[in-house]
Write an enzyme that holds these catalytic residues in place. Structure first.
Site, PDB file in Angstrom:
ATOM      1  N   CYS A  83       5.140 107.383 -22.785  1.00 17.01           N
ATOM      2  CA  CYS A  83       3.746 106.988 -22.993  1.00 17.01           C
ATOM      3  C   CYS A  83       3.634 105.456 -23.039  1.00 17.01           C
ATOM      4  O   CYS A  83       3.699 104.815 -22.006  1.00 17.01           O
ATOM      5  CB  CYS A  83       3.199 107.679 -24.245  1.00 17.01           C
ATOM      6  N   HIS A 175       4.643 113.279 -24.616  1.00 22.23           N
ATOM      7  CA  HIS A 175       5.525 113.057 -25.774  1.00 22.23           C
ATOM      8  C   HIS A 175       6.455 114.244 -26.052  1.00 22.23           C
ATOM      9  O   HIS A 175       6.151 115.064 -26.930  1.00 22.23           O
ATOM     10  CB  HIS A 175       4.668 112.849 -27.030  1.00 22.23           C
ATOM     11  N   GLU A 177       9.140 114.281 -27.706  1.00 26.09           N
ATOM     12  CA  GLU A 177       9.795 114.162 -29.025  1.00 26.09           C
ATOM     13  C   GLU A 177       9.033 114.897 -30.125  1.00 26.09           C
ATOM     14  O   GLU A 177       9.580 115.117 -31.196  1.00 26.09           O
ATOM     15  CB  GLU A 177      10.002 112.679 -29.384  1.00 26.09           C
TER      16      GLU A 177
HETATM   17  N1  GLN Z   1      -2.829 104.199 -25.455  1.00 25.29           N
HETATM   18  C1  GLN Z   1      -1.587 103.555 -25.750  1.00 25.29           C
HETATM   19  C2  GLN Z   1      -1.448 102.240 -24.962  1.00 25.29           C
HETATM   20  O1  GLN Z   1      -2.184 101.993 -24.086  1.00 25.29           O
HETATM   21  C3  GLN Z   1      -0.390 104.457 -25.481  1.00 25.29           C
HETATM   22  C4  GLN Z   1      -0.482 105.696 -26.341  1.00 25.29           C
HETATM   23  C5  GLN Z   1       0.819 106.354 -26.650  1.00 25.29           C
HETATM   24  O2  GLN Z   1       1.916 105.784 -26.479  1.00 25.29           O
HETATM   25  N2  GLN Z   1       0.737 107.543 -27.201  1.00 25.29           N
HETATM   26  O3  GLN Z   1      -0.591 101.477 -25.246  1.00 25.29           O
END
Ligand code: GLN
Length: 210
Positions: A83, A175, A177
């Site tokens: 992410c 995610h 994890e």
């Molecule tokens: N929205 C976050 C960003 O732009 C990322 C979100 C996440 O890692 N769950 O950095």
């Protein structure tokens, strides 16, 4: 290499969950809080979190955090970004001046599904992980909107990329994890074992950043 040591960047985000998952998969893990902690690890996980926060942190250290991780990646160290981790590894972040490590040949669109309350879980087909679909949890997730020909697309959702690999680099916009399904961490562990067989060590040239 029987039990590789995986560093988990522990500046911000859900690093504890990643440590738990990678240990369940069979690795040892350490938290990376200082650049010197990167010495002696076999691989690195950059967890989910908030990319603007990690950018501020990097700014506070004159760009040395990104530069040092970049040098390790170029030395062959396997790195997995979840992410926020996929955002900082990307070569391009859409519609922003936000910096990244510029490592992986992908373009990401931040917060592509909307705010936190638009978070969702869905089953993804990921053939590298076996026939069983994978329960993927998306939390304020980015979308990978394009990728170079050197990138292997492993999973897609709504015509965008949710999981991809480029050599020693792996990203998921979801995610793993926070689920009980260890297959993504097991896949990363297999990457680490393969890397240790094909090169003696992830030896970066740190002369530029120290
Ligand atoms: N929205 C976050 C960003 O732009 C990322 C979100 C996440 O890692 N769950 O950095």
């Amino acid at each position: 290499m029987t039990n590789p040591i995986v560093g988990v960047l522990a500046i911000q985000g859900d690093f504890a969950e990643h440590r738990h998952a990678i240990e369940q998969a069979g690795a040892r893990s350490v938290e990376i809080r200082h650049l010197s902690d990167l010495d002696g690890i076999d691989a690195l996980i950059i967890p989910g979190g908030e990319s603007t926060t990690i950018n501020k942190f990097d700014d506070a250290f004159g760009g040395k955090v990104f530069d040092t991780i970049n040098a390790y990646a170029r030395g062959g160290m396997p790195i997995y970004g979840t992410c926020m981790g996929s955002i900082v590894l990307a070569k391009q972040i859409e519609s922003t001046t936000q910096r990244s490590m510029g490592l992986m040949n992908i373009t990401v669109r931040r917060n592509a599904y909307g705010p936190q309350k638009k978070s969702f879980e869905t089953m993804l087909a990921i053939k590298e992980l076996g026939a069983e679909p994978y329960p993927a949890v998306f939390i304020r997730a980015p979308q990978i909107v394009s990728a170079g020909s050197d990138v292997t697309v492993m999973a897609t959702i709504n015509d965008t990329i949710a999981m991809a690999r480029q050599g020693n680099l792996l990203v998921t916009t979801f995610h793993p994890e926070i689920t009980d399904d260890l297959r993504v961490h097991e896949y990363f562990l297999a990457m680490i074992r393969d890397a240790s067989q094909s090169c003696t060590a992830a030896t970066p040239n740190l002369s530029m950043v120290r």
